[in-house]
Design a protein around this motif. Structure first.
Motif, PDB file in Angstrom:
ATOM      1  N   ALA A  52     -18.701 -32.047 -18.914  1.00 35.44           N
ATOM      2  CA  ALA A  52     -18.348 -31.885 -20.323  1.00 35.44           C
ATOM      3  C   ALA A  52     -19.576 -31.675 -21.202  1.00 35.44           C
ATOM      4  O   ALA A  52     -19.523 -30.934 -22.190  1.00 35.44           O
ATOM      5  CB  ALA A  52     -17.562 -33.098 -20.810  1.00 35.44           C
ATOM      6  N   TYR A 112     -10.906 -30.182 -15.538  1.00 34.63           N
ATOM      7  CA  TYR A 112     -11.255 -31.600 -15.486  1.00 34.63           C
ATOM      8  C   TYR A 112     -12.696 -31.763 -15.946  1.00 34.63           C
ATOM      9  O   TYR A 112     -13.622 -31.242 -15.321  1.00 34.63           O
ATOM     10  CB  TYR A 112     -11.072 -32.119 -14.062  1.00 34.63           C
ATOM     11  CG  TYR A 112     -11.457 -33.567 -13.859  1.00 34.63           C
ATOM     12  CD1 TYR A 112     -10.890 -34.567 -14.638  1.00 34.63           C
ATOM     13  CD2 TYR A 112     -12.359 -33.924 -12.876  1.00 34.63           C
ATOM     14  CE1 TYR A 112     -11.228 -35.894 -14.444  1.00 34.63           C
ATOM     15  CE2 TYR A 112     -12.705 -35.253 -12.678  1.00 34.63           C
ATOM     16  CZ  TYR A 112     -12.132 -36.232 -13.459  1.00 34.63           C
ATOM     17  OH  TYR A 112     -12.476 -37.553 -13.275  1.00 34.63           O
ATOM     18  N   CYS A 113     -12.896 -32.477 -17.055  1.00 35.69           N
ATOM     19  CA  CYS A 113     -14.221 -32.620 -17.667  1.00 35.69           C
ATOM     20  C   CYS A 113     -14.768 -34.011 -17.410  1.00 35.69           C
ATOM     21  O   CYS A 113     -14.189 -35.004 -17.860  1.00 35.69           O
ATOM     22  CB  CYS A 113     -14.131 -32.384 -19.173  1.00 35.69           C
ATOM     23  SG  CYS A 113     -13.518 -30.752 -19.623  1.00 35.69           S
ATOM     24  N   SER A 118      -7.405 -40.208 -15.014  1.00 39.10           N
ATOM     25  CA  SER A 118      -6.824 -39.155 -15.846  1.00 39.10           C
ATOM     26  C   SER A 118      -6.460 -37.932 -15.017  1.00 39.10           C
ATOM     27  O   SER A 118      -5.485 -37.235 -15.306  1.00 39.10           O
ATOM     28  CB  SER A 118      -7.790 -38.763 -16.968  1.00 39.10           C
ATOM     29  OG  SER A 118      -9.026 -38.321 -16.442  1.00 39.10           O
ATOM     30  N   MET A 149      -6.354 -29.567 -20.415  1.00 38.40           N
ATOM     31  CA  MET A 149      -7.593 -30.332 -20.557  1.00 38.40           C
ATOM     32  C   MET A 149      -7.418 -31.744 -20.022  1.00 38.40           C
ATOM     33  O   MET A 149      -6.543 -32.487 -20.472  1.00 38.40           O
ATOM     34  CB  MET A 149      -8.025 -30.379 -22.026  1.00 38.40           C
ATOM     35  CG  MET A 149      -9.353 -31.090 -22.269  1.00 38.40           C
ATOM     36  SD  MET A 149     -10.780 -30.140 -21.666  1.00 38.40           S
ATOM     37  CE  MET A 149     -10.828 -28.799 -22.881  1.00 38.40           C
ATOM     38  N   LEU A 201      -9.672 -35.179 -19.453  1.00 37.84           N
ATOM     39  CA  LEU A 201     -10.932 -35.849 -19.753  1.00 37.84           C
ATOM     40  C   LEU A 201     -11.090 -37.053 -18.842  1.00 37.84           C
ATOM     41  O   LEU A 201     -10.219 -37.929 -18.789  1.00 37.84           O
ATOM     42  CB  LEU A 201     -10.974 -36.297 -21.210  1.00 37.84           C
ATOM     43  CG  LEU A 201     -10.837 -35.191 -22.267  1.00 37.84           C
ATOM     44  CD1 LEU A 201     -10.824 -35.815 -23.660  1.00 37.84           C
ATOM     45  CD2 LEU A 201     -11.969 -34.180 -22.138  1.00 37.84           C
ATOM     46  N   THR A 231     -13.313 -40.078 -25.209  1.00 36.89           N
ATOM     47  CA  THR A 231     -14.267 -39.123 -25.761  1.00 36.89           C
ATOM     48  C   THR A 231     -13.522 -37.921 -26.329  1.00 36.89           C
ATOM     49  O   THR A 231     -12.449 -37.556 -25.835  1.00 36.89           O
ATOM     50  CB  THR A 231     -15.264 -38.641 -24.700  1.00 36.89           C
ATOM     51  OG1 THR A 231     -14.534 -37.987 -23.639  1.00 36.89           O
ATOM     52  CG2 THR A 231     -16.033 -39.807 -24.113  1.00 36.89           C
ATOM     53  N   ALA A 266     -12.375 -34.152 -26.929  1.00 38.38           N
ATOM     54  CA  ALA A 266     -12.313 -32.992 -26.036  1.00 38.38           C
ATOM     55  C   ALA A 266     -13.346 -31.961 -26.455  1.00 38.38           C
ATOM     56  O   ALA A 266     -13.473 -31.661 -27.653  1.00 38.38           O
ATOM     57  CB  ALA A 266     -10.921 -32.374 -26.071  1.00 38.38           C
TER      58      ALA A 266
END
Length: 267
Positions: free
Chosen positions: A156, A197-198, A238, A249, A251, A256, A258
């Motif tokens: 991210a 997936y961040c 997640s 999206m 996270l 945090t 996005a």
């Protein structure tokens, strides 16, 4: 190594009956995800080029007792034929693939004037073209079945670039995010979900291979296959939730904000 199947009845989780392929699943965040998927009852295919770490991860999965099968498939995502063979062999061995998670990656850092075109190619071949090759290899199977989920993994922090030593690496991550968003749009209505997936800088590494220029010995790969235990499932909670409740999206740390995927957004 061949698939290993336990003949004893096993407790079934929420992903029982699903088959998940984790590219880069031998170490780092991929290893964590592979174990978490197995705890949910999924059959897991660990795809990587590191045979020792792959076998270590498969053995971990089998010891959990929650997945009735695990398979290690040697894969080099830098090679078109290897990516296609992964899809062919995984489908042949398991009968289907429901989930593809791309978590193979390399790290490239250094002053921009010290990073050569060959370094860029080395990094992009894995971080960008690797997920592209894997997605294209599995897409015909998923679209024919009218179901499936493809998840690409990015850092991210790289989507909001700020480090002059990671310009090349960040460029590859932004390109992968753009590809993933476009793929998600293209597959609407097909039954195949696509997610990004961040993970944050505090999470496990995406891959083990590193290359630095002008930084001395600052970056170096781990040579010990027992470098650490797989991370706790909370790191991928997640991701698991998104398999049950698909969204674009994901996270790793939901607290945090996005990251923006608009290349014109000024941070």
């Amino acid at each position: 190594m061949p698939a290993v199947v336990d003949d004893q009845p096993l407790p079934r989780g929420a992903l029982s009956g699903k088959v998940a392929v984790v590219v880069g699943g031998a170490s780092g965040i991929g290893r964590t995800a592979a174990n978490a998927l197995a705890r949910q009852g999924a059959r897991v295919v660990v795809a990587d080029f590191d045979a020792a770490r792959m076998e270590r991860t498969v053995e971990e999965i089998l010891r959990l007792g929650s997945s009735d099968a695990a398979l290690a498939l040697h894969t080099d995502v830098r090679n078109d034929n290897s990516a296609r063979s992964l899809a062919t062999d995984a489908i042949k061995a398991t009968g289907q693939v429901d989930i593809l998670i791309n978590m193979a990656g390399v790290l490239l850092k250094g002053p921009l004037d010290r990073i050569k075109p060959g370094d860029w190619k080395w990094m992009l071949d894995t971080n960008l073209l690797g997920p592209v090759r894997a997605a294209l290899a599995f897409l015909p199977h998923m679209t024919e079945r009218g179901s499936g989920h493809i998840i690409n993994t990015v850092n991210a922090d790289a989507l909001t670039p700020h480090d002059p030593l990671s310009i090349a690496y960040d460029t590859g991550q932004v390109a992968l995010a753009s590809f993933t968003r476009s793929l998600e749009s293209a597959l609407k209505g097909t039954g195949v979900s696509v997610s990004l997936y961040c993970i944050g800088s505090a999470g496990p590494r995406i891959g083990q291979n590193t290359r630095s220029r002008g930084l001395g010995r600052l970056l170096h790969p781990s040579e010990n296959i027992d470098e650490a235990a797989a991370g706790p499932d909370q790191l991928v909670d997640s991701l698991i939730d998104a398999l049950h409740n698909p969204r674009f999206m994901i996270l790793a740390d939901p607290s945090t904000p996005a990251p923006s995927l608009d290349p014109l957004t000024v941070q």
